[in-house]
Write a protein that holds these residues in place. Structure first.
Motif, mmCIF file in Angstrom:
data_model
loop_
_atom_site.group_PDB
_atom_site.id
_atom_site.type_symbol
_atom_site.label_atom_id
_atom_site.label_comp_id
_atom_site.label_asym_id
_atom_site.label_seq_id
_atom_site.Cartn_x
_atom_site.Cartn_y
_atom_site.Cartn_z
ATOM 1 N N ILE A 94 37.482 -47.042 13.542
ATOM 2 C CA ILE A 94 37.030 -46.913 12.163
ATOM 3 C C ILE A 94 35.502 -46.911 12.170
ATOM 4 C CG2 ILE A 94 37.133 -47.869 9.840
ATOM 5 C CD1 ILE A 94 39.890 -47.127 11.033
ATOM 6 N N ASP A 95 34.920 -45.795 11.755
ATOM 7 C CA ASP A 95 33.467 -45.689 11.683
ATOM 8 C C ASP A 95 33.033 -46.106 10.281
ATOM 9 O OD1 ASP A 95 30.770 -45.084 11.802
ATOM 10 O OD2 ASP A 95 31.088 -43.147 12.800
ATOM 11 N N LEU A 96 32.293 -47.202 10.207
ATOM 12 C CA LEU A 96 31.869 -47.743 8.915
ATOM 13 C C LEU A 96 30.487 -47.270 8.480
ATOM 14 C CD1 LEU A 96 33.213 -51.384 9.310
ATOM 15 C CD2 LEU A 96 34.215 -49.522 7.984
ATOM 16 N N HIS A 97 29.911 -46.328 9.200
ATOM 17 C CA HIS A 97 28.627 -45.781 8.751
ATOM 18 C C HIS A 97 28.858 -45.134 7.383
ATOM 19 C CE1 HIS A 97 27.586 -46.105 13.072
ATOM 20 N NE2 HIS A 97 26.368 -46.323 12.587
ATOM 21 N N ILE A 98 27.951 -45.353 6.467
ATOM 22 C CA ILE A 98 28.143 -44.914 5.081
ATOM 23 C C ILE A 98 28.318 -43.396 4.979
ATOM 24 C CG2 ILE A 98 25.687 -44.775 4.489
ATOM 25 C CD1 ILE A 98 28.597 -46.029 2.230
ATOM 26 N N SER A 105 25.389 -40.995 -0.307
ATOM 27 C CA SER A 105 25.149 -42.381 -0.735
ATOM 28 C C SER A 105 23.980 -42.448 -1.709
ATOM 29 C CB SER A 105 24.877 -43.263 0.488
ATOM 30 O OG SER A 105 23.737 -42.802 1.174
ATOM 31 N N LYS A 106 23.580 -41.298 -2.215
ATOM 32 C CA LYS A 106 22.463 -41.228 -3.152
ATOM 33 C C LYS A 106 22.815 -42.044 -4.405
ATOM 34 C CE LYS A 106 19.201 -37.625 -4.100
ATOM 35 N NZ LYS A 106 18.975 -36.202 -4.140
ATOM 36 N N GLY A 107 21.917 -42.884 -4.808
ATOM 37 C CA GLY A 107 22.134 -43.692 -6.001
ATOM 38 C C GLY A 107 22.895 -44.988 -5.738
ATOM 39 N N ASP A 112 26.110 -52.102 -2.935
ATOM 40 C CA ASP A 112 27.251 -51.185 -3.126
ATOM 41 C C ASP A 112 27.736 -50.636 -1.783
ATOM 42 O OD1 ASP A 112 27.019 -51.532 -5.880
ATOM 43 O OD2 ASP A 112 25.842 -49.677 -6.167
ATOM 44 N N ILE A 113 26.786 -50.259 -0.936
ATOM 45 C CA ILE A 113 27.133 -49.703 0.377
ATOM 46 C C ILE A 113 27.866 -50.745 1.214
ATOM 47 C CG2 ILE A 113 26.150 -48.893 2.571
ATOM 48 C CD1 ILE A 113 23.946 -47.502 0.890
#
Length: 187
Positions: A94-98, A105-107, A112-113
């Motif tokens: 599982i790659d958790l990079h946003i 991921s703008k905004g 939140d991330i």
């Protein structure tokens, strides 16, 4: 072996023959049947005595049909051996990079991330427990270490998991491997 001008010779390990045109110490120049002048060391040549037993033995055992049949024989398939270590490699990564979780991921704030990453990790861990998947690797990256600390806190709340650094050679420092004990009854 002693070579003289005019001797007919064969080149060892090559399909070449010719006549000696010059002998200079250990270096022998031959003129091939195609008219090329090539230099060889004396240990790379043998005298070609037409009809000699050496020449007949060298070439009589090899016919074109022998060579073709040897090449056409199916080679034995090599069985791929898996090392014991590889058999127990994680089945789920599982790659958790946003950027792997959302298109943009703008905004999104850092909170939140992080929340999205932790929710994803919890959902995937619960899924693995339900599906009886024994090992998972969560790829979180190195960064400031906030996500890694939060993941360790999350995994610590489960009584049927053990977690540790994932294989460094494969993932570097930015991954945690989770082992799920399958025979523990959930509370």
């Amino acid at each position: 072996m002693s070579f003289k001008l005019g001797d007919s010779v064969l080149v060892i390990d090559e399909n070449l023959s010719g006549v000696i045109k010059k002998v200079s110490g250990n270096t022998i120049s031959i003129e091939t049947t195609d008219g090329f002048l090539l230099d060889f060391q004396s240990d790379e040549l043998v005298i070609n005595k037409a009809g000699s037993t050496f020449t007949r033995e060298l070439f009589s055992k090899t016919t074109i049909s022998d060579v073709v049949s040897e090449k056409e024989q199916p080679s034995k398939r090599k069985q791929v051996k898996t090392r014991a270590k590889d058999r127990y490699e994680p089945t789920l990564e599982i790659d958790l990079h946003i950027n792997q979780l959302v298109k943009s991921s703008k905004g999104m704030s850092k909170h939140d991330i992080l929340t999205l990453q932790l929710d994803t990790a919890k959902r995937q861990l619960d899924f693995a427990i339900r599906k009886r998947i024994q090992k998972i690797v969560f790829i979180h990256g190195v960064g400031e270490g906030v996500l890694k600390v939060e993941l360790e806190y999350l995994f610590g709340r489960y009584n049927n998991v053990k977690f540790y650094e994932a294989n460094y050679q494969k993932y570097g420092l930015g991954a945690t491997e989770v082992y799920i004990y399958q025979n523990v009854i959930p509370n």
